[in-house]
Every structure is written in C-alpha cells, then in structure tokens.
Design a protein around this motif. Sequence first.
Motif, PDB file in Angstrom:
ATOM      1  N   ILE A  49       0.839  -1.203   0.000  1.00  0.00           N
ATOM      2  CA  ILE A  49       0.000   0.000   0.000  1.00  0.00           C
ATOM      3  C   ILE A  49       0.875   1.255   0.000  1.00  0.00           C
ATOM      4  O   ILE A  49       0.563   2.233  -0.685  1.00  0.00           O
ATOM      5  N   PHE A  50       1.977   1.249   0.744  1.00  0.00           N
ATOM      6  CA  PHE A  50       2.865   2.417   0.745  1.00  0.00           C
ATOM      7  C   PHE A  50       3.547   2.613  -0.610  1.00  0.00           C
ATOM      8  O   PHE A  50       3.877   3.733  -0.969  1.00  0.00           O
ATOM      9  N   LEU A  51       3.752   1.537  -1.359  1.00  0.00           N
ATOM     10  CA  LEU A  51       4.302   1.682  -2.701  1.00  0.00           C
ATOM     11  C   LEU A  51       3.256   2.233  -3.674  1.00  0.00           C
ATOM     12  O   LEU A  51       3.580   2.984  -4.592  1.00  0.00           O
ATOM     13  N   LEU A  52       1.990   1.858  -3.471  1.00  0.00           N
ATOM     14  CA  LEU A  52       0.923   2.330  -4.351  1.00  0.00           C
ATOM     15  C   LEU A  52       0.467   3.746  -4.002  1.00  0.00           C
ATOM     16  O   LEU A  52       0.056   4.496  -4.880  1.00  0.00           O
ATOM     17  N   MET A  53       0.504   4.079  -2.715  1.00  0.00           N
ATOM     18  CA  MET A  53       0.100   5.414  -2.257  1.00  0.00           C
ATOM     19  C   MET A  53       1.343   6.112  -1.741  1.00  0.00           C
ATOM     20  O   MET A  53       1.780   5.849  -0.626  1.00  0.00           O
ATOM     21  N   PRO A  54       1.928   7.027  -2.493  1.00  0.00           N
ATOM     22  CA  PRO A  54       3.207   7.604  -2.097  1.00  0.00           C
ATOM     23  C   PRO A  54       3.140   8.597  -0.945  1.00  0.00           C
ATOM     24  O   PRO A  54       4.161   9.037  -0.462  1.00  0.00           O
ATOM     25  N   ASN A  55       1.965   8.947  -0.468  1.00  0.00           N
ATOM     26  CA  ASN A  55       1.899   9.912   0.630  1.00  0.00           C
ATOM     27  C   ASN A  55       1.567   9.210   1.944  1.00  0.00           C
ATOM     28  O   ASN A  55       1.460   7.988   2.002  1.00  0.00           O
ATOM     29  N   ASP A  56       1.384   9.973   2.998  1.00  0.00           N
ATOM     30  CA  ASP A  56       1.161   9.425   4.330  1.00  0.00           C
ATOM     31  C   ASP A  56      -0.242   8.861   4.531  1.00  0.00           C
ATOM     32  O   ASP A  56      -0.536   8.314   5.585  1.00  0.00           O
ATOM     33  N   ASN A  57      -1.111   8.989   3.561  1.00  0.00           N
ATOM     34  CA  ASN A  57      -2.492   8.546   3.726  1.00  0.00           C
ATOM     35  C   ASN A  57      -2.637   7.029   3.712  1.00  0.00           C
ATOM     36  O   ASN A  57      -3.701   6.501   4.017  1.00  0.00           O
ATOM     37  N   ALA A  58      -1.600   6.311   3.358  1.00  0.00           N
ATOM     38  CA  ALA A  58      -1.655   4.862   3.329  1.00  0.00           C
ATOM     39  C   ALA A  58      -1.804   4.279   4.731  1.00  0.00           C
ATOM     40  O   ALA A  58      -2.346   3.186   4.896  1.00  0.00           O
ATOM     41  N   ALA A  59      -1.369   4.998   5.734  1.00  0.00           N
ATOM     42  CA  ALA A  59      -1.475   4.508   7.107  1.00  0.00           C
ATOM     43  C   ALA A  59      -2.927   4.307   7.510  1.00  0.00           C
ATOM     44  O   ALA A  59      -3.231   3.414   8.302  1.00  0.00           O
ATOM     45  N   VAL A  60      -3.823   5.101   6.969  1.00  0.00           N
ATOM     46  CA  VAL A  60      -5.246   4.961   7.277  1.00  0.00           C
ATOM     47  C   VAL A  60      -5.755   3.607   6.802  1.00  0.00           C
ATOM     48  O   VAL A  60      -6.503   2.927   7.504  1.00  0.00           O
ATOM     49  N   THR A  61      -5.327   3.181   5.625  1.00  0.00           N
ATOM     50  CA  THR A  61      -5.753   1.898   5.078  1.00  0.00           C
ATOM     51  C   THR A  61      -5.244   0.752   5.930  1.00  0.00           C
ATOM     52  O   THR A  61      -5.991  -0.190   6.220  1.00  0.00           O
ATOM     53  N   ILE A  62      -3.993   0.826   6.352  1.00  0.00           N
ATOM     54  CA  ILE A  62      -3.423  -0.226   7.198  1.00  0.00           C
ATOM     55  C   ILE A  62      -4.127  -0.254   8.556  1.00  0.00           C
ATOM     56  O   ILE A  62      -4.408  -1.322   9.101  1.00  0.00           O
ATOM     57  N   ALA A  63      -4.413   0.923   9.102  1.00  0.00           N
ATOM     58  CA  ALA A  63      -5.125   0.981  10.382  1.00  0.00           C
ATOM     59  C   ALA A  63      -6.510   0.354  10.253  1.00  0.00           C
ATOM     60  O   ALA A  63      -6.959  -0.379  11.147  1.00  0.00           O
ATOM     61  N   ALA A  64      -7.201   0.621   9.149  1.00  0.00           N
ATOM     62  CA  ALA A  64      -8.528   0.032   8.937  1.00  0.00           C
ATOM     63  C   ALA A  64      -8.427  -1.488   8.817  1.00  0.00           C
ATOM     64  O   ALA A  64      -9.266  -2.215   9.372  1.00  0.00           O
ATOM     65  N   LEU A  65      -7.403  -1.971   8.128  1.00  0.00           N
ATOM     66  CA  LEU A  65      -7.213  -3.414   7.991  1.00  0.00           C
ATOM     67  C   LEU A  65      -6.934  -4.055   9.352  1.00  0.00           C
ATOM     68  O   LEU A  65      -7.532  -5.082   9.700  1.00  0.00           O
ATOM     69  N   ALA A  66      -6.047  -3.460  10.119  1.00  0.00           N
ATOM     70  CA  ALA A  66      -5.730  -3.996  11.449  1.00  0.00           C
ATOM     71  C   ALA A  66      -6.958  -3.953  12.366  1.00  0.00           C
ATOM     72  O   ALA A  66      -7.217  -4.892  13.124  1.00  0.00           O
ATOM     73  N   TYR A  67      -7.725  -2.877  12.271  1.00  0.00           N
ATOM     74  CA  TYR A  67      -8.963  -2.767  13.057  1.00  0.00           C
ATOM     75  C   TYR A  67      -9.944  -3.864  12.664  1.00  0.00           C
ATOM     76  O   TYR A  67     -10.570  -4.492  13.516  1.00  0.00           O
ATOM     77  N   GLY A  68     -10.074  -4.113  11.368  1.00  0.00           N
ATOM     78  CA  GLY A  68     -10.961  -5.170  10.895  1.00  0.00           C
ATOM     79  C   GLY A  68     -10.539  -6.539  11.394  1.00  0.00           C
ATOM     80  O   GLY A  68     -11.382  -7.370  11.757  1.00  0.00           O
ATOM     81  N   ILE A  69      -9.250  -6.788  11.432  1.00  0.00           N
ATOM     82  CA  ILE A  69      -8.757  -8.073  11.941  1.00  0.00           C
ATOM     83  C   ILE A  69      -9.059  -8.202  13.425  1.00  0.00           C
ATOM     84  O   ILE A  69      -9.488  -9.262  13.896  1.00  0.00           O
ATOM     85  N   CYS A  70      -8.857  -7.124  14.181  1.00  0.00           N
ATOM     86  CA  CYS A  70      -9.170  -7.153  15.615  1.00  0.00           C
ATOM     87  C   CYS A  70     -10.654  -7.411  15.851  1.00  0.00           C
ATOM     88  O   CYS A  70     -11.033  -8.182  16.734  1.00  0.00           O
ATOM     89  N   ILE A  71     -11.512  -6.777  15.060  1.00  0.00           N
ATOM     90  CA  ILE A  71     -12.960  -6.986  15.181  1.00  0.00           C
ATOM     91  C   ILE A  71     -13.314  -8.422  14.811  1.00  0.00           C
ATOM     92  O   ILE A  71     -14.107  -9.079  15.501  1.00  0.00           O
ATOM     93  N   SER A  72     -12.736  -8.926  13.727  1.00  0.00           N
ATOM     94  CA  SER A  72     -13.059 -10.263  13.258  1.00  0.00           C
ATOM     95  C   SER A  72     -12.638 -11.341  14.254  1.00  0.00           C
ATOM     96  O   SER A  72     -13.322 -12.346  14.405  1.00  0.00           O
TER      97      SER A  72
END
Length: 167
Positions: free
Chosen positions: A137-160
């Motif tokens: 994701i950091f390679l596809l999104m060159p700015n700092d906004n990629a952290a939001v996607t990773i946080a959402a993924l980690a949150y989803g795993i914690c919920i699941s």
Amino acid sequence: MAEIVSTRKSLVHWILTIGIPCLILLLPVNGTFTSDLKIFMAITVAAILFFVFEQVNGTVVTILLPIAYVLILKAPIEVVYRPWSMSILWMLVGGFVLANLMEKVGLLRRIAYKCILMTGASYKGIIWGIALAGVIIFLLMPNDNAAVTIAALAYGICISLDLKKGP
C-alpha cells in the motif's frame, strides 16, 4: 477491597497528573527554556497524562487543549488551529468514517477474514500479512495517507477475531 485499590489508583493518577506539570512549572528559566515554553510543556504534559490515565473523557481534553493554548499562552488562533486545515487530519477522519461504515455493512469483516485466510490463519502469518500489505500500500500510495488503510485493515482483523482490550 477492589474499591480501595481502585480509589488508591485513581488518587495516584490524579497526584501524578497535577504534580508533574507543577514540577515542570518549577523548572528554572534560561535562554533556551523560556517561561512560555515552560507553560506550554506543563499544559501539554497535563493533557497527555489525562489521556494516559483516562481520568477525563478524551474529547474534553481534545477540545480544551487548544483553548488552553489560546487563553493561557495567548497564542494566535490561526497557529493553534492550523493542524485542522491540513489534509492528513481529514484523511484520517475520512478513513475512520469509511472503516466504520465498512464495519456496519460487514465488508470490513469479510476483507479481514480473507486476509487472515491468505496468511495461513496464524498469528505470525497475520503480522507478516499486515506488514506485507503495508509495504504494498505504501508503494501504491506515495503519501502518508496509506497509514489509514493499514489501520482500517488492522482494526478489521481485531474486530473479526473478537479481540478485547487487555487487563
């Protein structure tokens, strides 16, 4: 017995929250450590301690911190609220809203289950999977906004996995 321990613990937290900023205010002023910097440090450390010890609702502290900078330090409002005009903050808010919507619809849980299955459904596999997803994701999104996607993924795993806050 548990109430006594809780009361003592709360009392210690309050003493630390008030005492540490007071100790900062007692530090001597010199050319580098000015009185304004000393007051700024005391206010900021007090806010951090309120967050750490969870004595006051985090929203209240978040609202009162910039107000304290303006009222006590006489800082210009434009300077204090400048971070609210930056894109990263709104990307984070948008990411959390999107993650919340995905959770309500069930999409976040399905994505998390798919990621868990792809990584072998082990703890080590999940950690490596999140790390690999972060790199991609950091390679596809060159700015700092990629952290939001990773946080959402980690949150989803914690919920699941129905992970709860520890003791």
